[in-house]
Design a protein around this motif. Structure first.
Motif, PDB file in Angstrom:
ATOM      1  N   VAL A  95      28.357  33.878  89.445  1.00 18.45           N
ATOM      2  CA  VAL A  95      28.048  32.747  90.309  1.00 18.45           C
ATOM      3  C   VAL A  95      28.691  31.464  89.783  1.00 18.45           C
ATOM      4  CG1 VAL A  95      25.841  32.158  89.200  1.00 18.45           C
ATOM      5  CG2 VAL A  95      26.227  31.577  91.604  1.00 18.45           C
ATOM      6  N   LYS A  96      28.782  31.309  88.459  1.00 20.48           N
ATOM      7  CA  LYS A  96      29.409  30.110  87.905  1.00 20.48           C
ATOM      8  C   LYS A  96      30.875  30.027  88.327  1.00 20.48           C
ATOM      9  CE  LYS A  96      30.548  27.624  83.667  1.00 20.48           C
ATOM     10  NZ  LYS A  96      30.544  27.620  82.183  1.00 20.48           N
ATOM     11  N   ILE A  97      31.582  31.122  88.256  1.00 23.52           N
ATOM     12  CA  ILE A  97      32.996  31.148  88.652  1.00 23.52           C
ATOM     13  C   ILE A  97      33.134  30.799  90.131  1.00 23.52           C
ATOM     14  CG2 ILE A  97      35.012  32.648  88.960  1.00 23.52           C
ATOM     15  CD1 ILE A  97      34.138  34.113  86.430  1.00 23.52           C
ATOM     16  N   PHE A  98      32.223  31.311  90.942  1.00 21.44           N
ATOM     17  CA  PHE A  98      32.235  31.022  92.375  1.00 21.44           C
ATOM     18  C   PHE A  98      32.080  29.521  92.623  1.00 21.44           C
ATOM     19  CE2 PHE A  98      29.863  30.711  96.465  1.00 21.44           C
ATOM     20  CZ  PHE A  98      30.855  31.211  97.301  1.00 21.44           C
ATOM     21  N   ILE A  99      31.123  28.897  91.927  1.00 20.90           N
ATOM     22  CA  ILE A  99      30.899  27.458  92.096  1.00 20.90           C
ATOM     23  C   ILE A  99      32.096  26.659  91.596  1.00 20.90           C
ATOM     24  CG2 ILE A  99      29.413  25.506  91.507  1.00 20.90           C
ATOM     25  CD1 ILE A  99      27.123  27.559  91.159  1.00 20.90           C
ATOM     26  N   GLU A 100      32.688  27.089  90.488  1.00 15.57           N
ATOM     27  CA  GLU A 100      33.883  26.421  89.969  1.00 15.57           C
ATOM     28  C   GLU A 100      35.024  26.474  90.972  1.00 15.57           C
ATOM     29  OE1 GLU A 100      33.387  27.068  85.139  1.00 15.57           O
ATOM     30  OE2 GLU A 100      34.376  28.605  86.354  1.00 15.57           O
ATOM     31  N   ARG A 101      35.172  27.580  91.649  1.00 15.04           N
ATOM     32  CA  ARG A 101      36.241  27.702  92.647  1.00 15.04           C
ATOM     33  C   ARG A 101      35.985  26.798  93.840  1.00 15.04           C
ATOM     34  NH1 ARG A 101      37.720  33.826  93.840  1.00 15.04           N
ATOM     35  NH2 ARG A 101      39.641  32.860  94.585  1.00 15.04           N
ATOM     36  N   LEU A 102      34.703  26.663  94.221  1.00 14.12           N
ATOM     37  CA  LEU A 102      34.364  25.726  95.292  1.00 14.12           C
ATOM     38  C   LEU A 102      34.730  24.298  94.906  1.00 14.12           C
ATOM     39  CD1 LEU A 102      30.853  27.082  96.358  1.00 14.12           C
ATOM     40  CD2 LEU A 102      32.945  27.193  97.717  1.00 14.12           C
ATOM     41  N   LYS A 103      34.411  23.924  93.666  1.00 18.59           N
ATOM     42  CA  LYS A 103      34.734  22.581  93.188  1.00 18.59           C
ATOM     43  C   LYS A 103      36.232  22.346  93.166  1.00 18.59           C
ATOM     44  CE  LYS A 103      32.376  19.748  91.608  1.00 18.59           C
ATOM     45  NZ  LYS A 103      31.719  18.564  92.193  1.00 18.59           N
ATOM     46  N   SER A 104      36.978  23.382  92.816  1.00 17.06           N
ATOM     47  CA  SER A 104      38.435  23.250  92.774  1.00 17.06           C
ATOM     48  C   SER A 104      39.017  23.035  94.168  1.00 17.06           C
ATOM     49  CB  SER A 104      39.068  24.489  92.136  1.00 17.06           C
ATOM     50  OG  SER A 104      39.011  25.611  93.002  1.00 17.06           O
ATOM     51  N   LYS A 105      38.243  23.420  95.191  1.00 17.79           N
ATOM     52  CA  LYS A 105      38.670  23.210  96.583  1.00 17.79           C
ATOM     53  C   LYS A 105      38.104  21.903  97.148  1.00 17.79           C
ATOM     54  CE  LYS A 105      40.699  27.283  97.063  1.00 17.79           C
ATOM     55  NZ  LYS A 105      42.127  27.464  97.407  1.00 17.79           N
ATOM     56  N   ARG A 204      27.808  36.543 105.735  1.00 17.47           N
ATOM     57  CA  ARG A 204      27.170  37.368 104.712  1.00 17.47           C
ATOM     58  C   ARG A 204      28.022  37.365 103.452  1.00 17.47           C
ATOM     59  NH1 ARG A 204      27.947  42.422 106.492  1.00 17.47           N
ATOM     60  NH2 ARG A 204      29.245  43.055 104.733  1.00 17.47           N
ATOM     61  N   ILE A 205      27.406  37.102 102.308  1.00 17.28           N
ATOM     62  CA  ILE A 205      28.080  37.201 101.016  1.00 17.28           C
ATOM     63  C   ILE A 205      27.411  38.331 100.249  1.00 17.28           C
ATOM     64  CG2 ILE A 205      28.604  36.075  98.828  1.00 17.28           C
ATOM     65  CD1 ILE A 205      28.470  33.397 100.248  1.00 17.28           C
ATOM     66  N   ASP A 206      28.177  39.352  99.925  1.00 20.06           N
ATOM     67  CA  ASP A 206      27.614  40.505  99.220  1.00 20.06           C
ATOM     68  C   ASP A 206      27.721  40.366  97.707  1.00 20.06           C
ATOM     69  OD1 ASP A 206      26.901  41.870 101.565  1.00 20.06           O
ATOM     70  OD2 ASP A 206      28.944  42.592 101.821  1.00 20.06           O
ATOM     71  N   SER A 207      28.691  39.588  97.244  1.00 22.45           N
ATOM     72  CA  SER A 207      28.936  39.511  95.813  1.00 22.45           C
ATOM     73  C   SER A 207      29.686  38.228  95.475  1.00 22.45           C
ATOM     74  CB  SER A 207      29.757  40.721  95.359  1.00 22.45           C
ATOM     75  OG  SER A 207      30.203  40.567  94.035  1.00 22.45           O
ATOM     76  N   PHE A 208      29.467  37.725  94.269  1.00 21.18           N
ATOM     77  CA  PHE A 208      30.219  36.580  93.761  1.00 21.18           C
ATOM     78  C   PHE A 208      31.323  37.033  92.807  1.00 21.18           C
ATOM     79  CE2 PHE A 208      26.064  34.192  94.385  1.00 21.18           C
ATOM     80  CZ  PHE A 208      26.501  33.528  95.523  1.00 21.18           C
ATOM     81  N   GLU A 209      31.625  38.313  92.780  1.00 22.22           N
ATOM     82  CA  GLU A 209      32.642  38.831  91.876  1.00 22.22           C
ATOM     83  C   GLU A 209      33.950  38.079  92.068  1.00 22.22           C
ATOM     84  OE1 GLU A 209      32.580  40.983  89.436  1.00 22.22           O
ATOM     85  OE2 GLU A 209      30.450  41.397  89.654  1.00 22.22           O
ATOM     86  N   TYR A 210      34.562  37.699  90.967  1.00 18.56           N
ATOM     87  CA  TYR A 210      35.742  36.826  90.964  1.00 18.56           C
ATOM     88  C   TYR A 210      36.868  37.311  91.871  1.00 18.56           C
ATOM     89  CZ  TYR A 210      39.712  34.153  89.204  1.00 18.56           C
ATOM     90  OH  TYR A 210      40.805  33.350  89.101  1.00 18.56           O
ATOM     91  N   ASP A 211      37.136  38.620  91.822  1.00 17.67           N
ATOM     92  CA  ASP A 211      38.306  39.111  92.557  1.00 17.67           C
ATOM     93  C   ASP A 211      37.957  39.789  93.869  1.00 17.67           C
ATOM     94  OD1 ASP A 211      37.042  41.220  91.391  1.00 17.67           O
ATOM     95  OD2 ASP A 211      38.838  42.204  90.623  1.00 17.67           O
ATOM     96  N   ARG A 212      36.685  39.751  94.245  1.00 17.65           N
ATOM     97  CA  ARG A 212      36.331  40.397  95.507  1.00 17.65           C
ATOM     98  C   ARG A 212      35.123  39.730  96.169  1.00 17.65           C
ATOM     99  NH1 ARG A 212      32.144  44.081  94.758  1.00 17.65           N
ATOM    100  NH2 ARG A 212      31.654  44.674  92.622  1.00 17.65           N
ATOM    101  N   ILE A 213      35.144  38.417  96.211  1.00 15.50           N
ATOM    102  CA  ILE A 213      34.087  37.710  96.917  1.00 15.50           C
ATOM    103  C   ILE A 213      34.219  38.013  98.401  1.00 15.50           C
ATOM    104  CG2 ILE A 213      33.187  35.448  97.544  1.00 15.50           C
ATOM    105  CD1 ILE A 213      34.208  34.450  94.843  1.00 15.50           C
ATOM    106  N   VAL A 214      33.108  38.419  99.000  1.00 11.53           N
ATOM    107  CA  VAL A 214      33.114  38.798 100.413  1.00 11.53           C
ATOM    108  C   VAL A 214      32.321  37.776 101.224  1.00 11.53           C
ATOM    109  CG1 VAL A 214      32.486  40.571 102.087  1.00 11.53           C
ATOM    110  CG2 VAL A 214      33.290  41.237  99.815  1.00 11.53           C
ATOM    111  N   LEU A 215      32.980  37.129 102.140  1.00 13.91           N
ATOM    112  CA  LEU A 215      32.323  36.208 103.063  1.00 13.91           C
ATOM    113  C   LEU A 215      32.603  36.758 104.452  1.00 13.91           C
ATOM    114  CD1 LEU A 215      30.767  33.591 103.558  1.00 13.91           C
ATOM    115  CD2 LEU A 215      32.917  32.359 103.473  1.00 13.91           C
ATOM    116  N   VAL A 216      31.631  37.438 105.004  1.00 12.33           N
ATOM    117  CA  VAL A 216      31.808  38.181 106.244  1.00 12.33           C
ATOM    118  C   VAL A 216      31.139  37.452 107.404  1.00 12.33           C
ATOM    119  CG1 VAL A 216      31.447  40.365 107.436  1.00 12.33           C
ATOM    120  CG2 VAL A 216      31.843  40.339 104.965  1.00 12.33           C
ATOM    121  N   LYS A 217      31.893  37.111 108.421  1.00  8.59           N
ATOM    122  CA  LYS A 217      31.304  36.486 109.608  1.00  8.59           C
ATOM    123  C   LYS A 217      30.523  37.553 110.376  1.00  8.59           C
ATOM    124  CE  LYS A 217      32.350  33.443 113.515  1.00  8.59           C
ATOM    125  NZ  LYS A 217      31.353  32.446 113.092  1.00  8.59           N
ATOM    126  N   VAL A 218      29.283  37.240 110.727  1.00  4.70           N
ATOM    127  CA  VAL A 218      28.423  38.255 111.319  1.00  4.70           C
ATOM    128  C   VAL A 218      28.029  37.971 112.747  1.00  4.70           C
ATOM    129  CG1 VAL A 218      27.499  39.020 109.104  1.00  4.70           C
ATOM    130  CG2 VAL A 218      26.386  37.148 110.320  1.00  4.70           C
TER     131      VAL A 218
END
Length: 219
Positions: A95-105, A204-218
């Protein structure tokens, strides 16, 4: 992965950036049982989406105790939760990596929780993410907690962002309902269990994994 038309991402705390469901159950069982309450699963399910103050009042109405005030009991629960956060394994992967990537954007980052404000510093410290959040809000300072939308209106105002420009990440129905009432876009965090997804969510977000974050429009 990221929604280009949004300016801010607001996280729920418990169950989204830290896994504290069992911690809260343990703390509440220890404290309320010590006061004579019969803490059973049936009742515990009723309190899952309540604020700590509401939970304390719930158990007091079921099993009235004497010689100690509700506020003091509430603080006993909070103190025990803080202790358990410090000692138990409760981090959510990546989750920390996910938040860091958001900040970078250049997204603004907020936290909106039903938990007491006193718990948030310990959570952010444990995750080492305090510096990544632009604002932190607790329903402790609102007249009503989620599913009332007040905390999300407050958080958007503190971020200086219109509610329609916010993406909220939640794991509970009451939290999603609060965000939807505030006019925000909602992503359901399932922790990999798609059965825990709620149809009220937009994504839907299934995972915060660095290389496979899934943001699925439902919808």
């Amino acid at each position: 992965m990221f929604i280009k038309d949004k300016k801010a991402v607001i996280f729920d705390m418990d169950g989204v950036i830290i896994d504290t469901e069992l911690i809260w159950k343990q703390a509440e069982k220890e404290v309320f049982s010590s006061l004579g309450a019969k803490v059973i699963e049936e009742y515990s399910k009723e309190t899952q989406s309540m604020t700590t103050s509401e939970v304390t009042q719930f158990w007091y109405k079921k099993f009235s105790w004497s010689n100690i005030g509700l506020r003091e009991v509430e603080q006993m629960v909070v103190s025990r939760v803080v202790e358990l956060i410090e000692s138990e394994e409760c981090l959510i992967d990546r989750v920390k990596i996910f938040i860091e990537r958001l900040k970078s954007k250049n997204y603004k980052i907020g936290l909106a929780t039903n938990s007491p404000f006193a718990i948030t510093p310990q959570v952010l410290k444990r995750l080492d993410v305090a510096h990544l959040f632009d604002t932190v809000s607790s329903a402790e300072f609102e007249e009503r907690g989620k599913p009332d939308p007040a905390i999300y209106y407050t958080t958007a105002k503190k971020l200086g962002v219109d509610p329609k420009d916010c993406l909220v990440i939640e794991d509970s129905y009451s939290g999603m309902l609060a965000a939807k009432k505030a006019g925000m876009t909602v992503a359901s965090f399932t922790k990999g269990n798609k059965k825990s997804h709620f149809d009220i969510a937009d994504y839907r977000i299934d995972s915060f994994e660095y290389d496979r974050i899934v943001l699925v429009k439902v919808n």
